[in-house]
Scaffold this active site. Sequence first.
Site, PDB file in Angstrom:
ATOM      1  CB  SER A 131      17.705  65.778 -47.594  1.00  0.00           C
ATOM      2  OG  SER A 131      17.755  65.227 -48.876  1.00  0.00           O
ATOM      3  CE1 TYR A 153      22.955  65.766 -47.505  1.00  0.00           C
ATOM      4  CE2 TYR A 153      21.352  64.884 -49.066  1.00  0.00           C
ATOM      5  CZ  TYR A 153      21.794  65.913 -48.256  1.00  0.00           C
ATOM      6  OH  TYR A 153      21.070  67.080 -48.175  1.00  0.00           O
TER       7      TYR A 153
HETATM    8  N1  LIG Z   1      20.188  72.708 -51.913  1.00  0.00           N
HETATM    9  C1  LIG Z   1      19.383  71.658 -51.898  1.00  0.00           C
HETATM   10  O1  LIG Z   1      18.751  71.311 -52.913  1.00  0.00           O
HETATM   11  C2  LIG Z   1      19.195  70.849 -50.646  1.00  0.00           C
HETATM   12  C3  LIG Z   1      18.305  69.761 -50.687  1.00  0.00           C
HETATM   13  C4  LIG Z   1      18.124  69.011 -49.529  1.00  0.00           C
HETATM   14  C5  LIG Z   1      18.759  69.342 -48.356  1.00  0.00           C
HETATM   15  N2  LIG Z   1      19.628  70.412 -48.348  1.00  0.00           N
HETATM   16  C6  LIG Z   1      20.300  70.718 -47.081  1.00  0.00           C
HETATM   17  O2  LIG Z   1      20.143  72.117 -46.829  1.00  0.00           O
HETATM   18  C7  LIG Z   1      21.292  72.614 -46.152  1.00  0.00           C
HETATM   19  C8  LIG Z   1      21.876  73.788 -46.913  1.00  0.00           C
HETATM   20  O3  LIG Z   1      22.212  73.340 -48.220  1.00  0.00           O
HETATM   21  P1  LIG Z   1      22.886  74.271 -49.310  1.00  0.00           P
HETATM   22  O4  LIG Z   1      22.362  73.853 -50.626  1.00  0.00           O
HETATM   23  O5  LIG Z   1      22.818  75.680 -48.877  1.00  0.00           O
HETATM   24  O6  LIG Z   1      24.391  73.720 -49.206  1.00  0.00           O
HETATM   25  P2  LIG Z   1      25.783  74.523 -49.162  1.00  0.00           P
HETATM   26  O7  LIG Z   1      26.844  73.484 -49.270  1.00  0.00           O
HETATM   27  O8  LIG Z   1      25.775  75.620 -50.153  1.00  0.00           O
HETATM   28  O9  LIG Z   1      25.767  75.140 -47.698  1.00  0.00           O
HETATM   29  C9  LIG Z   1      26.233  74.466 -46.547  1.00  0.00           C
HETATM   30  C10 LIG Z   1      27.235  75.356 -45.866  1.00  0.00           C
HETATM   31  O10 LIG Z   1      27.662  74.696 -44.679  1.00  0.00           O
HETATM   32  C11 LIG Z   1      29.045  74.882 -44.529  1.00  0.00           C
HETATM   33  N3  LIG Z   1      29.579  73.747 -43.753  1.00  0.00           N
HETATM   34  C12 LIG Z   1      29.728  72.461 -44.153  1.00  0.00           C
HETATM   35  N4  LIG Z   1      30.273  71.730 -43.160  1.00  0.00           N
HETATM   36  C13 LIG Z   1      30.458  72.592 -42.110  1.00  0.00           C
HETATM   37  C14 LIG Z   1      31.012  72.447 -40.815  1.00  0.00           C
HETATM   38  N5  LIG Z   1      31.493  71.267 -40.389  1.00  0.00           N
HETATM   39  N6  LIG Z   1      31.062  73.532 -40.003  1.00  0.00           N
HETATM   40  C15 LIG Z   1      30.593  74.739 -40.412  1.00  0.00           C
HETATM   41  N7  LIG Z   1      30.073  74.938 -41.655  1.00  0.00           N
HETATM   42  C16 LIG Z   1      30.013  73.869 -42.485  1.00  0.00           C
HETATM   43  C17 LIG Z   1      29.610  74.904 -45.932  1.00  0.00           C
HETATM   44  O11 LIG Z   1      30.858  75.606 -46.008  1.00  0.00           O
HETATM   45  C18 LIG Z   1      28.505  75.610 -46.706  1.00  0.00           C
HETATM   46  O12 LIG Z   1      28.767  76.985 -46.833  1.00  0.00           O
HETATM   47  C19 LIG Z   1      22.232  71.426 -46.004  1.00  0.00           C
HETATM   48  O13 LIG Z   1      22.017  70.865 -44.737  1.00  0.00           O
HETATM   49  C20 LIG Z   1      21.790  70.486 -47.083  1.00  0.00           C
HETATM   50  O14 LIG Z   1      22.118  69.152 -46.790  1.00  0.00           O
HETATM   51  C21 LIG Z   1      19.852  71.173 -49.455  1.00  0.00           C
END
Ligand SMILES: NC(=O)c1ccc[n+]([C@@H]2O[C@H](COP(=O)([O-])OP(=O)(O)OC[C@H]3O[C@@H](n4cnc5c(N)ncnc54)[C@H](O)[C@@H]3O)[C@@H](O)[C@H]2O)c1
Length: 340
Positions: A131, A156
């Site tokens: 991130s 985080y």
């Molecule tokens: N969206 C953004 O702007 C952004 C920015 C930086 C980093 N990220 C990272 O990208 C990745 C995806 O983000 P996103 O926006 O799709 O988030 P999101 O929350 O929509 O997707 C994450 C998914 O992981 C699942 N999850 C969480 N804990 C879990 C566990 N213990 N076991 C199994 N499944 C689990 C959740 O149910 C969810 O569906 C994450 O790692 C997030 O930290 C996202």
Amino acid sequence: MRKSLKYLVTGAAGFIGFHTSRRLCHEGHQVVGIDNLDPYYEISLKQARLQQLESVNGFSLEIMDISDQGAITGLFDKHNFDRVIHLAAQAGVRYSLENPQAYINSNIIGFTNILEACRHNQIKHLIYASSSSVYGLNRSQPYSTADAVDHPVSLYAASKRSNELMAHSYSHLFGLPATGLRFFTVYGPWGRPDMAYFSFTKKILEGEKIRIFNHGNMSRDLTYVDDIVEGIIRIAEEIPSSSDVPSIADGIMPPHSSSAPFRVYNIGNNQPVRLMDMVSEIERATGRKAKLEFAPMQSGDVHSTWADIDDLFNTTGYSPDTSFSTGIDHFVQWYRNFYC
Ligand SMILES: NC(=O)c1ccc[n+]([C@@H]2O[C@H](COP(=O)([O-])OP(=O)(O)OC[C@H]3O[C@@H](n4cnc5c(N)ncnc54)[C@H](O)[C@@H]3O)[C@@H](O)[C@H]2O)c1
């Protein structure tokens, strides 16, 4: 025609996991998606994404928690994965001040289980989500992967930086090729309701006030989800090797590469949008005027993010091409179809 591969996508019911899984299947790959349907935000949205995936050729789902080591071991025993795209995590900066344990369970214990499974199954490439938040107190912009990132301002961010360090140790010890992608504020259709562009759109359409933190003096490198997916898919084919040894100045290894098969990239748009410009664009796309309430900076937040993406471009030719106006139009159109 490219060879069809078998991918594991963790967090497949999530925003980026859903888009990534769909695109991989459309390209003829097989995807096993896992997710625990965590209740951090509305489960119905995760289920609706999965409903879309149900009809996609090549996709299958297993409901599973990555913090359950036995379940992850069993999953890898059952399938012979060519690539692992690890996106499951407890996301969100502000929530990490309320529920730190969720970040330890999913982002630290869960990530360890993924690393262990990749190690024992000789996975050819692990791609995992980091991130932009890892840049923490850094002030030098645009953010570069060549900069040290040792001052996170939320748990985080600390968990994501830990993932990069943990991945490095596995790359070094066990030769696991691992690439970390530092995502910069991803937005678009099927997005996450906890993110500002999403909640602003909802509130503007419902005639509610929106809170503008730091009195509007913030900016974000907002990256359209299709551009992110393009970057993920390109990088999945760029397997780092231990022969890409970087030049070492003064005996110090640069933060973004290594003598181990390990790389870290920024993946952003390289064009920060000011908070008030974001609001104006949502007003334009919705045809409604926002009611504003100004508030001070929130703990754990950073003032601005801006990604230097030269490295990713040099390796993959990745060049995001969706302007914020176009992307927010797509999002608002989706939002209206889905909720209104
Ligand atoms: N969206 C953004 O702007 C952004 C920015 C930086 C980093 N990220 C990272 O990208 C990745 C995806 O983000 P996103 O926006 O799709 O988030 P999101 O929350 O929509 O997707 C994450 C998914 O992981 C699942 N999850 C969480 N804990 C879990 C566990 N213990 N076991 C199994 N499944 C689990 C959740 O149910 C969810 O569906 C994450 O790692 C997030 O930290 C996202």
